[in-house]
Design a protein around this motif. Sequence first.
Motif, short mmCIF file in Angstrom:
data_model
loop_
_atom_site.label_atom_id
_atom_site.label_comp_id
_atom_site.label_asym_id
_atom_site.label_seq_id
_atom_site.Cartn_x
_atom_site.Cartn_y
_atom_site.Cartn_z
N GLY A 53 3.79 39.64 33.82
CA GLY A 53 3.24 38.30 34.07
C GLY A 53 4.09 37.56 35.09
O GLY A 53 5.28 37.83 35.27
N TYR A 54 3.45 36.60 35.78
CA TYR A 54 4.17 35.76 36.73
C TYR A 54 3.46 34.42 36.88
O TYR A 54 2.28 34.27 36.54
CB TYR A 54 4.27 36.44 38.11
N CYS A 55 4.20 33.46 37.37
CA CYS A 55 3.65 32.17 37.73
C CYS A 55 4.51 31.59 38.84
O CYS A 55 5.75 31.53 38.71
CB CYS A 55 3.63 31.22 36.53
N LEU A 56 3.89 31.18 39.94
CA LEU A 56 4.61 30.60 41.07
C LEU A 56 4.36 29.10 41.08
O LEU A 56 3.24 28.65 41.32
CB LEU A 56 4.13 31.21 42.39
N MET A 57 5.38 28.32 40.81
CA MET A 57 5.31 26.87 40.92
C MET A 57 5.93 26.47 42.25
O MET A 57 6.43 27.32 43.00
CB MET A 57 6.05 26.24 39.74
N ASP A 58 5.91 25.18 42.57
CA ASP A 58 6.42 24.75 43.87
C ASP A 58 7.91 25.03 44.04
O ASP A 58 8.36 25.44 45.11
CB ASP A 58 6.17 23.25 44.09
N ASN A 59 8.68 24.78 42.98
CA ASN A 59 10.14 24.93 43.13
C ASN A 59 10.76 25.93 42.18
O ASN A 59 11.98 26.00 42.08
CB ASN A 59 10.82 23.56 42.98
N HIS A 60 9.93 26.69 41.48
CA HIS A 60 10.48 27.75 40.64
C HIS A 60 9.43 28.82 40.34
O HIS A 60 8.24 28.62 40.58
CB HIS A 60 11.06 27.19 39.34
N GLY A 131 -6.91 22.03 35.28
CA GLY A 131 -7.58 21.54 34.08
C GLY A 131 -7.72 22.60 33.03
O GLY A 131 -8.06 22.32 31.88
N SER A 132 -7.46 23.85 33.40
CA SER A 132 -7.56 24.98 32.48
C SER A 132 -6.55 26.03 32.88
O SER A 132 -6.22 26.19 34.08
CB SER A 132 -8.97 25.58 32.53
N VAL A 133 -6.05 26.77 31.91
CA VAL A 133 -5.09 27.83 32.21
C VAL A 133 -5.70 28.86 33.14
O VAL A 133 -4.99 29.49 33.95
CB VAL A 133 -4.60 28.49 30.90
N PHE A 134 -7.01 29.05 33.09
CA PHE A 134 -7.66 30.08 33.89
C PHE A 134 -8.00 29.62 35.30
O PHE A 134 -8.53 30.39 36.10
CB PHE A 134 -8.93 30.57 33.18
N GLU A 135 -7.70 28.36 35.63
CA GLU A 135 -7.95 27.85 36.98
C GLU A 135 -6.76 28.06 37.91
O GLU A 135 -6.86 27.81 39.11
CB GLU A 135 -8.28 26.35 36.92
N SER A 136 -5.66 28.50 37.37
CA SER A 136 -4.45 28.66 38.17
C SER A 136 -4.61 29.79 39.19
O SER A 136 -4.94 30.92 38.83
CB SER A 136 -3.25 28.95 37.27
N LYS A 137 -4.34 29.47 40.44
CA LYS A 137 -4.48 30.45 41.52
C LYS A 137 -3.25 31.33 41.64
O LYS A 137 -3.34 32.49 42.08
CB LYS A 137 -4.73 29.72 42.84
N TRP A 138 -2.09 30.81 41.22
CA TRP A 138 -0.84 31.51 41.48
C TRP A 138 -0.14 31.92 40.20
O TRP A 138 1.08 31.83 40.07
CB TRP A 138 0.07 30.65 42.37
N SER A 139 -0.92 32.39 39.25
CA SER A 139 -0.36 33.03 38.06
C SER A 139 -1.15 34.31 37.83
O SER A 139 -2.20 34.54 38.44
CB SER A 139 -0.44 32.12 36.83
N SER A 140 -0.66 35.12 36.91
CA SER A 140 -1.29 36.42 36.64
C SER A 140 -2.31 36.35 35.52
O SER A 140 -2.81 37.38 35.06
CB SER A 140 -0.21 37.45 36.27
N VAL A 141 -2.66 35.14 35.10
CA VAL A 141 -3.52 35.00 33.91
C VAL A 141 -4.85 35.73 34.05
O VAL A 141 -5.33 36.35 33.10
CB VAL A 141 -3.74 33.50 33.58
N ASN A 142 -5.45 35.68 35.23
CA ASN A 142 -6.77 36.29 35.41
C ASN A 142 -6.72 37.78 35.76
O ASN A 142 -7.74 38.45 35.73
CB ASN A 142 -7.56 35.54 36.49
#
Length: 261
Positions: A53-60, A131-142
């Motif tokens: 899994g991964y998630c890219l935020m602006d500063n971390h 607005g939803s965990v599944f709307e994130s473009k820069w995570s591995s959720v989907n």
Amino acid sequence: MPRIARKKSRSGIYHVMLRGVNKQMIFEDDVDRIRFLETIKKYRDQYKYSLYGYCLMDNHVHLLLKEEAESVSESVKRISSSYVYWYNIKYDRYGHLFQDRFKSEVVESIISFLKVLRYIHQNPLKAGLTGSVFESKWSSVNEYFVKSDIVDIDYGLELFSNIRNDAIKLYKEYMGQPNDDECLDDHVRIRVTDSEVKDYLSEMGITHVSLLQQMDKEKRDLILSRLKEMNGVSIRQLSRVTGVSRSVINRVGQRDRWDVP
């Protein structure tokens, strides 16, 4: 004072967080994010670590990975060094981008694995960016049910069920559950969007940034000072939205603090 040795995971799985030095931005645009993911994939293929899994935020960045041919420290060092080398060339800069030592926690149980995976995927949601965990473009959720690109999804899904359709259904339910999970960093930076900055400008009568740029210095600085008071706004973002240089925005308000009688 010598550093404390990093705790060794019996499972080989770690939750890793890489943060920008002084919490600065590490991704300026989507090209940067794509490059970072390409770097992860490059070294995953070479050194055979598993990425769950991964998630890219602006500063971390959050990563959930398992060390294989080399230690997690060596793998993360390869990823960060390669990205920083590319980033510094692109932006004509020098020096460190990430904090000297990344944070990590061991993941040694099924409960811990699932909790960390959900925490990583819900980072943008809890930061108010989606607005939803599944709307994130820069995570591995989907990737777990749409298309797996760089994430090893089999291990995670099989923790829910050996039947793939059932596993995906249960995975979606679990990822969407509200929770108070706390992992490496439970203080997620709240960030306002460019649209929210523009809306605030409109409320102050600035319907177009050219109006702000044409104002006399005193009135312009008053507007900029109010913008800087917004919770979650950055100097770089204000410069991007208003077209005013970062050095000018940085100076706004500094003298006022000393001029107050």
